[in-house]
Design a protein around this motif. Sequence first.
Motif, PDB file in Angstrom:
ATOM      1  N   TYR A   1       7.169   3.476  -7.103  1.00 28.21           N
ATOM      2  CA  TYR A   1       6.155   2.587  -6.509  1.00 28.21           C
ATOM      3  C   TYR A   1       6.503   1.133  -6.817  1.00 28.21           C
ATOM      4  CZ  TYR A   1       3.536   7.024  -6.457  1.00 28.21           C
ATOM      5  OH  TYR A   1       3.141   8.328  -6.283  1.00 28.21           O
TER       6      TYR A   1
ATOM      7  N   SER B   1       0.846  -1.193   0.000  1.00 30.04           N
ATOM      8  CA  SER B   1       0.000   0.000   0.000  1.00 30.04           C
ATOM      9  C   SER B   1       0.880   1.242   0.000  1.00 30.04           C
ATOM     10  CB  SER B   1      -0.890   0.029   1.243  1.00 30.04           C
ATOM     11  OG  SER B   1      -1.796  -1.042   1.208  1.00 30.04           O
TER      12      SER B   1
ATOM     13  N   TYR C   1      -3.339  12.958  -5.911  1.00 33.50           N
ATOM     14  CA  TYR C   1      -2.875  13.192  -4.554  1.00 33.50           C
ATOM     15  C   TYR C   1      -3.805  12.523  -3.547  1.00 33.50           C
ATOM     16  CZ  TYR C   1      -2.403  15.498  -0.073  1.00 33.50           C
ATOM     17  OH  TYR C   1      -2.282  15.724   1.273  1.00 33.50           O
ATOM     18  N   ASP C   2      -3.227  11.856  -2.568  1.00 31.77           N
ATOM     19  CA  ASP C   2      -3.870  11.206  -1.444  1.00 31.77           C
ATOM     20  C   ASP C   2      -4.574   9.897  -1.780  1.00 31.77           C
ATOM     21  OD1 ASP C   2      -3.926  11.433   1.372  1.00 31.77           O
ATOM     22  OD2 ASP C   2      -6.063  11.912   1.317  1.00 31.77           O
ATOM     23  N   ASP C   3      -4.561   9.487  -3.064  1.00 26.85           N
ATOM     24  CA  ASP C   3      -5.079   8.159  -3.392  1.00 26.85           C
ATOM     25  C   ASP C   3      -4.215   7.119  -2.683  1.00 26.85           C
ATOM     26  OD1 ASP C   3      -7.039   9.148  -5.091  1.00 26.85           O
ATOM     27  OD2 ASP C   3      -6.021   8.533  -6.943  1.00 26.85           O
ATOM     28  N   LEU C   4      -4.843   6.072  -2.215  1.00 27.46           N
ATOM     29  CA  LEU C   4      -4.110   4.948  -1.645  1.00 27.46           C
ATOM     30  C   LEU C   4      -4.009   3.887  -2.729  1.00 27.46           C
ATOM     31  CD1 LEU C   4      -2.698   3.723   0.784  1.00 27.46           C
ATOM     32  CD2 LEU C   4      -4.904   2.765   1.488  1.00 27.46           C
TER      33      LEU C   4
ATOM     34  N   ARG D   1       0.527   5.557  -0.330  1.00 32.15           N
ATOM     35  CA  ARG D   1      -0.294   6.764  -0.412  1.00 32.15           C
ATOM     36  C   ARG D   1       0.446   7.793  -1.279  1.00 32.15           C
ATOM     37  NH1 ARG D   1      -5.238   7.671   1.326  1.00 32.15           N
ATOM     38  NH2 ARG D   1      -4.840   6.436   3.181  1.00 32.15           N
ATOM     39  N   ILE D   2      -0.253   8.368  -2.254  1.00 25.56           N
ATOM     40  CA  ILE D   2       0.366   9.375  -3.125  1.00 25.56           C
ATOM     41  C   ILE D   2       0.532  10.676  -2.340  1.00 25.56           C
ATOM     42  CG2 ILE D   2       0.130  10.771  -5.206  1.00 25.56           C
ATOM     43  CD1 ILE D   2      -1.402   8.456  -6.465  1.00 25.56           C
ATOM     44  N   ARG D   3       1.773  11.097  -2.233  1.00 26.28           N
ATOM     45  CA  ARG D   3       2.092  12.347  -1.540  1.00 26.28           C
ATOM     46  C   ARG D   3       1.896  13.531  -2.489  1.00 26.28           C
ATOM     47  NH1 ARG D   3       8.019  12.107  -0.338  1.00 26.28           N
ATOM     48  NH2 ARG D   3       7.917  11.667  -2.534  1.00 26.28           N
TER      49      ARG D   3
ATOM     50  N   LYS E   1      -6.060   1.584  -7.572  1.00 26.80           N
ATOM     51  CA  LYS E   1      -6.504   2.435  -6.480  1.00 26.80           C
ATOM     52  C   LYS E   1      -7.225   1.523  -5.496  1.00 26.80           C
ATOM     53  CE  LYS E   1      -9.230   6.539  -5.464  1.00 26.80           C
ATOM     54  NZ  LYS E   1     -10.064   7.596  -6.036  1.00 26.80           N
ATOM     55  N   GLU E   2      -6.967   1.705  -4.202  1.00 29.20           N
ATOM     56  CA  GLU E   2      -7.567   0.837  -3.193  1.00 29.20           C
ATOM     57  C   GLU E   2      -9.075   0.762  -3.376  1.00 29.20           C
ATOM     58  OE1 GLU E   2      -6.966   0.058   1.459  1.00 29.20           O
ATOM     59  OE2 GLU E   2      -7.693   2.065   0.973  1.00 29.20           O
TER      60      GLU E   2
ATOM     61  N   GLN F   1      -2.586   0.256  -4.390  1.00 29.49           N
ATOM     62  CA  GLN F   1      -2.204  -1.120  -4.108  1.00 29.49           C
ATOM     63  C   GLN F   1      -1.270  -1.540  -5.244  1.00 29.49           C
ATOM     64  OE1 GLN F   1      -3.311  -2.742  -1.178  1.00 29.49           O
ATOM     65  NE2 GLN F   1      -3.934  -0.621  -0.871  1.00 29.49           N
TER      66      GLN F   1
END
Length: 141
Positions: free
Chosen positions: A29, A7, A70-73, A9-11, A96-97, A75
Motif C-alpha cells: 500500500y 484509495s 477485507y473490503d475496507d477502503l 480497497r483491501i482484496r 479507513k475511509e 486512504q
Amino acid sequence: MIKHTSSIRIRYADTDQMKYAYYGKFFEYFEQGRSDLLRSIGLPYTRVEEMGLFLPVIEAHASYKRVARYDDLLQVVTVLRDAPVARVRLDYEVYKEGEKELLADGYTIHSFVNAETGKPTRAPAQFVEAIEKAIAKAPKG
C-alpha cells in the motif's frame, strides 16, 4: 512538502486467517501511495527509469495501530517533505475511509542507483527540479 492521497480497497487475497489485512501488505500500500505521488508530479516510475535510475528501498518501517479488514477502503496519505540529494524519504499514514483514527504509519527511504552500473548516484537535476516545483506549488500547512 508534497502530499498525495491514494484509495486502496483491501482484496480478499490481502487478508490473513484472522480476516485482517496481512501486515506485509501495508508495504505494498505504501508502494502504491509512492507511485501515485510521483506520478502526480510528473515523475512516474517509467520516467525515472528513462532517466537511467532505479530507486531501491534501503530502509522501511511500519507501525500498526488498528486492524483493517477485507473490503475496507483505505486512504494512504503519502508525504515527501524535502527535495532529495542522494536519498529520498517518504512518509505514510493509512486510514479507513471516512475515519480519523490512524490504522498504520511508516516510511521508506530510497537511494538513487544508476541503472547501468548499479552504483549509487545523486538525484539528477530534472528529478530534483520536478520535486522542488511541486513543493513550491503545494498548499502550505
